[in-house]
Design a protein around this motif. Structure first.
Motif, PDB file in Angstrom:
ATOM      1  N   ILE A  71      -7.283  10.841   8.298  1.00 26.93           N
ATOM      2  CA  ILE A  71      -7.863  10.514   9.605  1.00 26.93           C
ATOM      3  C   ILE A  71      -6.786   9.969  10.542  1.00 26.93           C
ATOM      4  O   ILE A  71      -6.718  10.339  11.721  1.00 26.93           O
ATOM      5  N   ALA A  92       2.915   3.248   4.611  1.00 33.03           N
ATOM      6  CA  ALA A  92       3.731   3.029   3.401  1.00 33.03           C
ATOM      7  C   ALA A  92       4.031   4.340   2.685  1.00 33.03           C
ATOM      8  O   ALA A  92       4.778   4.357   1.710  1.00 33.03           O
ATOM      9  N   ALA A  99      -4.893   2.113   7.636  1.00 36.81           N
ATOM     10  CA  ALA A  99      -4.250   2.159   6.314  1.00 36.81           C
ATOM     11  C   ALA A  99      -5.184   1.565   5.271  1.00 36.81           C
ATOM     12  O   ALA A  99      -5.736   0.481   5.466  1.00 36.81           O
ATOM     13  N   SER A 139      -8.412   4.814  -0.212  1.00 39.98           N
ATOM     14  CA  SER A 139      -9.644   5.358   0.362  1.00 39.98           C
ATOM     15  C   SER A 139     -10.531   6.153  -0.596  1.00 39.98           C
ATOM     16  O   SER A 139     -11.579   6.625  -0.172  1.00 39.98           O
ATOM     17  N   THR A 180      -4.467  -3.679  -1.101  1.00 38.49           N
ATOM     18  CA  THR A 180      -4.235  -3.036   0.203  1.00 38.49           C
ATOM     19  C   THR A 180      -5.362  -3.334   1.192  1.00 38.49           C
ATOM     20  O   THR A 180      -5.107  -3.729   2.332  1.00 38.49           O
ATOM     21  N   ASN A 237     -18.827  10.227   6.103  1.00 39.42           N
ATOM     22  CA  ASN A 237     -17.801  11.078   5.465  1.00 39.42           C
ATOM     23  C   ASN A 237     -17.179  12.049   6.462  1.00 39.42           C
ATOM     24  O   ASN A 237     -17.898  12.782   7.139  1.00 39.42           O
ATOM     25  N   LYS A 259     -10.810  14.518  -2.449  1.00 42.15           N
ATOM     26  CA  LYS A 259     -12.152  14.326  -1.888  1.00 42.15           C
ATOM     27  C   LYS A 259     -12.912  15.645  -1.988  1.00 42.15           C
ATOM     28  O   LYS A 259     -12.313  16.718  -2.079  1.00 42.15           O
TER      29      LYS A 259
HETATM   30  P1  NAD Z   1      -6.133   8.439   3.396  1.00 43.31           P
HETATM   31  O1  NAD Z   1      -6.170   7.961   1.990  1.00 43.31           O
HETATM   32  O2  NAD Z   1      -6.036   9.903   3.686  1.00 43.31           O
HETATM   33  O3  NAD Z   1      -4.892   7.758   4.157  1.00 43.31           O
HETATM   34  C1  NAD Z   1      -4.576   6.407   3.991  1.00 43.31           C
HETATM   35  C2  NAD Z   1      -3.195   6.177   4.594  1.00 43.31           C
HETATM   36  O4  NAD Z   1      -2.867   4.783   4.455  1.00 43.31           O
HETATM   37  C3  NAD Z   1      -2.084   6.963   3.881  1.00 43.31           C
HETATM   38  O5  NAD Z   1      -1.217   7.546   4.820  1.00 43.31           O
HETATM   39  C4  NAD Z   1      -1.359   5.905   3.072  1.00 43.31           C
HETATM   40  O6  NAD Z   1       0.024   6.181   2.873  1.00 43.31           O
HETATM   41  C5  NAD Z   1      -1.565   4.652   3.936  1.00 43.31           C
HETATM   42  N1  NAD Z   1      -1.500   3.421   3.149  1.00 43.31           N
HETATM   43  C6  NAD Z   1      -2.148   3.159   1.990  1.00 43.31           C
HETATM   44  N2  NAD Z   1      -1.815   1.912   1.552  1.00 43.31           N
HETATM   45  C7  NAD Z   1      -0.960   1.401   2.482  1.00 43.31           C
HETATM   46  C8  NAD Z   1      -0.280   0.150   2.604  1.00 43.31           C
HETATM   47  N3  NAD Z   1      -0.405  -0.809   1.670  1.00 43.31           N
HETATM   48  N4  NAD Z   1       0.510  -0.063   3.691  1.00 43.31           N
HETATM   49  C9  NAD Z   1       0.650   0.907   4.632  1.00 43.31           C
HETATM   50  N5  NAD Z   1       0.055   2.116   4.556  1.00 43.31           N
HETATM   51  C10 NAD Z   1      -0.744   2.350   3.494  1.00 43.31           C
HETATM   52  O7  NAD Z   1      -7.406   7.795   4.095  1.00 43.31           O
HETATM   53  P2  NAD Z   1      -8.378   8.384   5.214  1.00 43.31           P
HETATM   54  O8  NAD Z   1      -9.423   9.192   4.569  1.00 43.31           O
HETATM   55  O9  NAD Z   1      -7.558   8.950   6.301  1.00 43.31           O
HETATM   56  O10 NAD Z   1      -9.057   7.037   5.724  1.00 43.31           O
HETATM   57  C11 NAD Z   1      -8.464   6.260   6.760  1.00 43.31           C
HETATM   58  C12 NAD Z   1      -9.333   5.052   7.037  1.00 43.31           C
HETATM   59  O11 NAD Z   1     -10.633   5.467   7.442  1.00 43.31           O
HETATM   60  C13 NAD Z   1      -9.542   4.143   5.828  1.00 43.31           C
HETATM   61  O12 NAD Z   1      -9.510   2.822   6.262  1.00 43.31           O
HETATM   62  C14 NAD Z   1     -10.923   4.526   5.306  1.00 43.31           C
HETATM   63  O13 NAD Z   1     -11.534   3.438   4.653  1.00 43.31           O
HETATM   64  C15 NAD Z   1     -11.617   4.879   6.606  1.00 43.31           C
HETATM   65  N6  NAD Z   1     -12.723   5.875   6.479  1.00 43.31           N
HETATM   66  C16 NAD Z   1     -12.524   7.049   5.826  1.00 43.31           C
HETATM   67  C17 NAD Z   1     -13.564   7.988   5.767  1.00 43.31           C
HETATM   68  C18 NAD Z   1     -13.381   9.330   5.100  1.00 43.31           C
HETATM   69  O14 NAD Z   1     -14.338  10.123   5.037  1.00 43.31           O
HETATM   70  N7  NAD Z   1     -12.201   9.704   4.633  1.00 43.31           N
HETATM   71  C19 NAD Z   1     -14.795   7.699   6.358  1.00 43.31           C
HETATM   72  C20 NAD Z   1     -14.953   6.478   7.017  1.00 43.31           C
HETATM   73  C21 NAD Z   1     -13.917   5.579   7.078  1.00 43.31           C
END
Ligand code: NAD
Ligand code: TYD
Length: 346
Positions: A9, A31, A79, A82, A97, A181, A191
């Protein structure tokens, strides 16, 4: 600063902000865990208003140095760890995290902003999973009590509480959103949707947990990025907004729809891909249904989803089929190890 901008996202949010707001300097702080991939941002990496900084959100010293360097006036915090299945394997990584990392960012932001909070904003991106699991009826609204049930959702719920605590206790200007989602391009294939697309293409079994009766509400990731843009610019401080697709699907119906689309795109006989469906052991504590009422965001800020689900899924499938190199890169190395650990014994 946008945290987690190399993830699924986050990369869509970074792209939208870099392209739409040339007057903003967008610093992507990530990170680069297994889920972070700078290939997601190749098209904008040399834009003059974009900078990447590799850093961990739990590292307060480095984050402080970056605040000194760039004098951030806003943080959009994505970040996180997830993936629910990974949180079942290693819950403490999620506490570190999602809870400690978010609290550290809040703390550094407050330290730098407390003399003058005007025109500052800490935007926390969260999930509908904090609300728990629904039965057949009802929707999550902004006032639904939190009832997280997985280590992932518990860690996100905790981070949400810290965000609101910094607002109420210290007056930190915050805004928060809880989204359903997402699906779309650049989604890591752990996922459901990208995992299914990848397995259908490779003629591998399609692992469906339990009976496939669980229900999720699906939103195109670009629409989530648009909602974040809207809330960032027009949301009320101290408020939270639900974001959803008004688009509930039972997992088993979703997999059949995806199989039909993939049969068409791959020139297979209708029904061929569906033969790969394999029911496997259910996820522990598997939430039955998520359904989100996003009417506050619609009524107060005018946002609504732009795409119908089938159209969005087709676009997503097209992207995966046209970007084989991307999927090959992200599934090499550690992905196979995770996949074997997660699915071998099911
Ligand atoms: P993702 O896992 O694809 O990406 C997470 C990113 O965070 C990665 O680039 C990773 O390198 C970085 N990261 C992880 N730990 C870190 C740290 N300690 N320091 C710095 N960077 C770090 O996640 P996503 O699906 O893109 O989700 C992004 C956000 O949106 C999250 O907060 C998630 O809870 C929220 N969210 C996701 C969804 C979904 O359907 N995927 C839905 C609602 C909310
Ligand atoms: P997922 O994409 O992991 O998102 P979340 O659990 O955060 O909603 O899973 C979506 C739904 O698909 C969820 O009900 C679990 C189910 N699922 C499977 O049936 N098989 C799988 O291999 C995966 C990853 C998920």
């Amino acid at each position: 600063m946008i945290t987690g901008g190399a993830g699924f996202i986050g990369s869509h949010v970074v792209r939208l902000f870099v392209n739409k707001y040339p007057e903003y300097l967008v610093v992507n702080l990530d990170a680069l865990t297994y889920a972070g991939n700078l290939e997601n941002l190749r098209d904008i990496e040399s834009a003059p208003n974009y900078v990447f900084e590799k850093a961990d959100i739990t590292d307060q010293k480095t984050i402080s140095q970056l605040f000194e360097k760039y004098e951030f006036d806003a943080v959009i915090h994505l970040a996180a760890e997830s993936h629910v299945d990974r949180s079942i394997i290693d819950p403490l990584a999620f506490v570190k995290t999602n809870v400690l990392g978010t609290a550290s960012l809040l703390n550094v932001s407050l330290g730098f902003w407390k003399k003058n909070m005007n025109d500052k904003l800490f935007y926390h991106v969260s999930t509908d999973e904090v609300y728990g699991s629904l039965g057949e009826k009802g929707f999550f609204t902004e006032t639904t009590a939190y009832d997280p049930r997985s280590p992932y959702s518990a860690s996100k719920a905790s981070s949400d509480h810290f965000v609101m605590a910094y607002y109420h206790t210290y007056g930190l200007p915050v805004v928060l959103s809880n989204c359903s989602n997402n699906y779309g391009s650049h989604h890591f294939p752990e996922k459901l949707i990208p995992l299914l697309i990848n397995n259908i293409k490779k003629n591998k079994p399609l692992p469906i947990y339990g009976k496939g009766e669980n229900i999720r509400d699906w939103l195109w990731v670009n629409d989530h990025a648009r909602a974040i843009d809207t809330i960032f610019h027009t949301g009320k401080k101290g408020e939270k907004y639900n974001i959803g697709g008004f688009n509930e699907w039972k997992n088993i119906d979703l997999v059949h729809l995806l199989c039909r689309i993939m049969d068409k795109k791959l020139g297979r006989k209708e029904g061929d891909s569906a033969k790969l469906i394999t029911f496997v052991k259910d996820r522990a504590g598997h939430d039955m249904r998520y359904a989100i009422d996003a009417s506050k965001l619609n009524k107060e800020l005018g946002w609504k989803p732009s795409l119908q689900f089938e159209e969005g899924l087709e676009k997503t499938v097209d992207w995966y089929l046209a970007n084989e190199e991307w999927i090959d890169h992200v599934t090499s190395g550690n992905y196979q190890h995770y996949y074997d650990q997660q699915y071998e014994k099911r």
